[in-house]
Scaffold this active site. Structure first.
Site, PDB file in Angstrom:
ATOM      1  N   GLU A  16      40.423  46.852  50.492  1.00  0.00           N
ATOM      2  CA  GLU A  16      39.117  46.423  49.991  1.00  0.00           C
ATOM      3  C   GLU A  16      39.158  46.197  48.479  1.00  0.00           C
ATOM      4  O   GLU A  16      38.408  45.374  47.947  1.00  0.00           O
ATOM      5  CB  GLU A  16      38.054  47.457  50.390  1.00  0.00           C
TER       6      GLU A  16
ATOM      7  N   HIS B 143      41.818  39.704  51.044  1.00  0.00           N
ATOM      8  CA  HIS B 143      42.516  40.521  52.052  1.00  0.00           C
ATOM      9  C   HIS B 143      43.813  39.823  52.500  1.00  0.00           C
ATOM     10  O   HIS B 143      44.859  40.434  52.635  1.00  0.00           O
ATOM     11  CB  HIS B 143      41.635  40.719  53.289  1.00  0.00           C
TER      12      HIS B 143
ATOM     13  N   HIS C 156      36.373  36.728  49.536  1.00  0.00           N
ATOM     14  CA  HIS C 156      36.614  38.104  49.973  1.00  0.00           C
ATOM     15  C   HIS C 156      37.763  38.164  50.990  1.00  0.00           C
ATOM     16  O   HIS C 156      38.728  38.898  50.808  1.00  0.00           O
ATOM     17  CB  HIS C 156      35.317  38.660  50.574  1.00  0.00           C
ATOM     18  N   GLU C 157      37.634  37.356  52.033  1.00  0.00           N
ATOM     19  CA  GLU C 157      38.642  37.420  53.105  1.00  0.00           C
ATOM     20  C   GLU C 157      40.003  36.926  52.614  1.00  0.00           C
ATOM     21  O   GLU C 157      41.039  37.424  53.042  1.00  0.00           O
ATOM     22  CB  GLU C 157      38.179  36.632  54.337  1.00  0.00           C
TER      23      GLU C 157
END
Ligand code: ZN
Length: 502
Positions: free
Chosen positions: A294, A268, A264-265
């Site tokens: 997101e 980003h 997820h990170e």
């Protein structure tokens, strides 16, 4: 148009951005390294820099320059136009909010935050209610100062998702609710269930860290332009051009949480690292919105990371790196386990099917509360009623219900919808990638994550704030933002997996 004016504006923009990056350095250190006795002065340091930053943004000299350039925008390049548009917007917005209101919100935040922590601990909503009342009141005043066309809530929403309005959001969310609720109920009653014990095998932290770092690298995270550390809540932060940090947390009994956390990170971080370096310090060198941000993290975490093609290649790597935890575990059982769908109380732990219903509960309540259609004292019953209706479960107390999120105590009103917008944008963009790269699944199945990353970089990342979020989605996919892509993705994936008619 005089190049000198554009250059003057760019110099001012860079100073504003560098101040914001200084704040990010202070914030990152606070979350990862700072000893607890450092907290009081760190707060003061951050207040000083925030003040300098605010002064730069509302500077009348900047105001004059952006108006002068805006009047002649047709003679500017598209990039310079986008820079002027965004700097003018943030200038006008910040200038409209009276300084005493900014200060009162800043003073209220830590107190409301403190009250929220205590209230959550004791599961005592009544003690937090007056602070919530006050925070919503302050934010109403802020929205009135900023101004809006149709709905007061738009003034706050626009801050996180430029151009987004209640009028555009309501039909998207309404459709989502109608489509999602029956699927969640069908999965809850499905005959097939994954073996969830596979999610809680023990893997020592060093083994988790090594695999997570390797994973981030194989996704394309540039470790010469970033690093990975540990914090209580995983996040991604840009400390400077060429310095993008991600954090993760490790629980030895829940190894897959760190695995998906880093995906997820890194999603980003790839967005931040994919910005065109020529635009660093300018709005064209910044991510366009929280929703688009997101969409990137969710695409990597869910559409790639919880997909079959990814595990075809990556499962043997994980088995080896985390041996003996997954020795002999059947790949299909593992794939089913990482796609566990189960209605639960806590948003941050929710799976990709139920997640948006958590957001829907918050959005509907927040919108009604902000508009004065719902009283603060009625919040717990409004919350519990919707949880029961949408997810089929009811919190046993307010700590696992209405008090679970930090957002309202921090004055982050209008923020929640961006999580769902990220899921919707992500599915729509991923659908466009699939159409343009028909063998994408086969490539991912061979361990090639570069094709997808380069596509996203080319179509999304490098453009920064060139377009507003909805325009970017239209530019990339050829369609208006639409919830049906997300629903189709869920149906095609979870229908066969759980053996239900979705
Ligand atoms: Zn995120």
């Amino acid at each position: 148009m005089s190049n000198a004016s554009v250059e003057r504006l760019e110099a001012k923009s860079r100073e504003i951005t560098w101040l914001a990056h200084i704040l990010a350095v202070l914030g990152y250190d606070q979350e990862t390294m700072m000893p607890s006795k450092g907290a009081p002065e760190r707060g003061e340091q951050m207040a000083v820099i925030s003040g300098l930053l605010h002064d730069r943004v509302v500077d009348p000299g900047l105001g004059k320059l952006v108006e002068e350039l805006w009047a002649k925008r047709d003679s500017l390049s598209p990039e310079a136009q986008a820079n002027v548009r965004e700097l003018r917007r943030s200038h006008l917005r910040s200038r409209k909010v009276p300084k005493e209101l900014v200060e009162e919100i800043a003073r209220t935040q830590p107190l409301a935050h403190e009250a929220w922590i205590k209230a959550r601990k004791a599961s005592d909503f009544a003690s937090f209610a007056p602070w919530l009342e006050k925070m919503f009141d302050l934010k109403r005043r802020e929205a009135d100062a900023i101004g809006f066309e149709a709905d007061r809530y738009d003034a706050l929403l626009d801050q996180y998702e430029p151009g987004m309005t209640v009028a555009r959001l309501n039909p998207l969310f309404e459709q989502l609710r109608k489509d999602l609720v029956p699927i969640v109920h069908a999965i809850a009653a499905a005959p097939r269930r994954p073996d969830e014990s596979l999610l809680t095998r023990r893997v020592p932290q060093e083994q988790q860290v090594a695999l997570c770092l390797g994973l981030a690298r194989s996704m394309g995270f540039d470790t010469e332009g970033g690093r990975m550390d540990v914090s209580t809540h995983p996040f991604c932060s840009t400390l400077g051009s060429g310095d993008v940090r991600i954090t993760n947390r490790y629980n030895e009994g829940e190894p897959l949480a760190s695995f998906f956390g880093v995906m997820h990170e890194t999603g980003h971080a790839l967005y931040e690292q994919g910005i065109d370096p020529a635009n660093h310090g300018l709005p064209m060198g910044e991510a366009v919105s929280l929703g688009i941000h997101e969409s990137q993290s969710r695409t990597w975490e869910n559409m790639v990371g919880r997909g079959r093609p990814f595990w075809k290649h990556f499962y043997p790597t994980l088995q080896k790196a985390w041996s003996p935890a997954y020795d002999g575990v059947d790949p299909e059982a593992f794939y089913f386990a990482v796609n566990t769908v189960r209605p639960s109380m806590i948003r941050v732990e929710a799976d990709e099917v139920t997640y948006n219903l958590h957001i829907l509960v918050r959005y509907e309540i927040e919108r009604d509360l902000f508009a004065g259609r719902l009283a603060v004292k009625d919040l717990p019953s409004a919350w519990n009623g919707r949880m029961k209706e949408y997810l089929g479960i009811k919190p046993k107390n307010d700590a696992e219900g209405v008090l679970q999120d930090i957002h309202w105590s921090s004055g982050l009103i209008g923020y929640f919808p961006t999580y769902t917008l990220g899921n919707l944008y992500g599915a729509q963009i991923f659908d466009a990638v699939r159409r343009q790269i028909p063998d994408l699944d086969a490539r991912i199945g061979r361990g090639d994550l570069e094709t997808l990353r380069e596509w996203l970089r080319e179509k999304v990342h490098r453009h920064g704030m060139r377009w507003l979020p909805a325009d970017l989605v239209r530019e990339v996919t050829g369609q208006e933002p639409d919830a049906s892509y997300y629903m189709r993705y869920l149906r095609e994936k979870f229908g066969p997996l759980y053996g239900i008619q979705a």
